[in-house]
Design a protein around this motif. Structure first.
Motif: not given
Length: 336
Positions: A44-45, A50-55, A69-72, A86-93
């Motif tokens: 994710c860039g 260990d960052a919270a992300v959404t793919w 973790g943050s890897y897909l 696409s990968c988004y950071e946490g709940s902020s999208w």
């Protein structure tokens, strides 16, 4: 006096749009190529592991079971998994990373063919892949005559063909043509080596016509024209091969003709429809063309005459007799 503020706002807004477009374009231009069956890992860039992300894939959320973790992690990818990830950071999208995954295969040996259908002007080479790769491929062709490298002029259409002009006729030096195909997953090549004469193959004869011969129930008159692509039939004459058969049979009959562009079939079956084709070849070199477009013809048949049968004659006579009514007899009465 006009207010300068709206103008300034427009300039700022335009700048924002340009920056957004540039960033959006940069994100879209990131393409990742992977082989069918490969295991794919996407980061994710610059985000920490260990960052919270959404793919998402093509706008649809990806299940967390595919994350490390943050890897897909995509196992044993297939063609259906091509698309935009696409990968988004946490709940902020907030969008942190975007790539377009293209799943495909490296190219196999390309199929290469070279042929002269307009001898003695030159020849062309065409090519294709035996199986699709599902990703973009680039082709590079090299033509060498002895120690001299020649330019193969590419056609606009079809794109997989190029032409070589003969610079020296009747050369005994061989041509060497190498085609290399490359894509993001690998490359392969094919090489042909041949004599000038070996690749001469005319196009099929044109305007083939077959007609019945009046008053001849077993004859068909066949005519045709030289292929229009053959530039000089007087200096480089063609010979022809005629084949024909009635539709009721599978076996062809053949006639080879050393000159001329017509032939009379004399052994046709009376009243049977025939299928006829012609091929061409240079008198001395090369190979036979493909067959021409098939034409159909039926030998001349005599027009049937109207015949009156004996039964019809009897029936007509009987009907005429039964309908005949004699005139009434005039009776003369004697007076006296």
């Amino acid at each position: 006096m006009a207010n300068p503020v709206p103008s300034a706002c427009c300039v700022v807004l335009a700048a924002v749009v340009v920056v957004y477009a540039q960033r959006h374009s940069q994100q879209d231009s990131h393409i990742q190529y992977e082989r069918v069956g490969a295991d794919v890992t996407m980061k994710c860039g610059s985000m920490d592991w260990d960052a919270a992300v959404t793919w998402t894939a093509n706008g649809t959320d990806i299940d967390e079971s595919h994350l490390n973790g943050s890897y897909l992690i995509l196992k044993n990818v297939d063609l259906t998994q091509s698309g935009q990830y696409s990968c988004y950071e946490g709940s902020s999208w907030h969008l942190k990373y975007q790539t377009y995954l293209r799943v495909g295969t490296p190219p196999k040996d390309p199929v290469l063919m070279c042929r002269s259908n307009n001898y003695p002007k030159g020849f062309y080479c065409s090519w294709h892949l035996p199986t699709p790769t599902y990703i973009p491929n680039s082709f590079n062709i090299s033509v060498v005559h002895g120690t001299r490298e020649m330019v193969c002029e590419k056609d606009v259409f079809p794109k997989n063909r190029c032409h070589i002009r003969y610079l020296q006729l009747f050369s005994t030096v061989k041509y060497k043509v190498t085609l290399t195909v490359t894509n993001a997953l690998g490359k392969n090549s094919t090489t042909l080596t041949f004599d000038e004469f070996a690749i001469v193959k005319p196009d099929p004869p044109e305007s083939v016509v077959a007609k019945p011969v009046p008053n001849n129930p077993r004859r068909l008159e066949v005519s045709w024209q030289n292929p229009s692509s053959w530039p000089d039939p007087e200096s480089f004459p063609l010979k022809f091969f005629l084949r024909y058969r009635p539709l009721i049979l599978d076996q062809w009959q053949h006639v080879e003709l050393s000159d001329g562009t017509s032939h009379t079939i004399t052994d046709a079956y009376a009243g049977k429809e025939y299928i006829i084709q012609v091929a061409a070849k240079d008198n001395d070199i090369g190979t036979w063309s493909d067959w021409s477009v098939a034409v159909h013809a039926t030998p001349w048949t005599e027009e049937p005459k109207h015949l009156t049968t004996e039964a019809q004659v009897t029936e007509t006579t009987s009907a005429s007799t039964s309908s005949f009514m004699p005139p009434p007899t005039t009776k003369i009465c004697d007076k006296g």
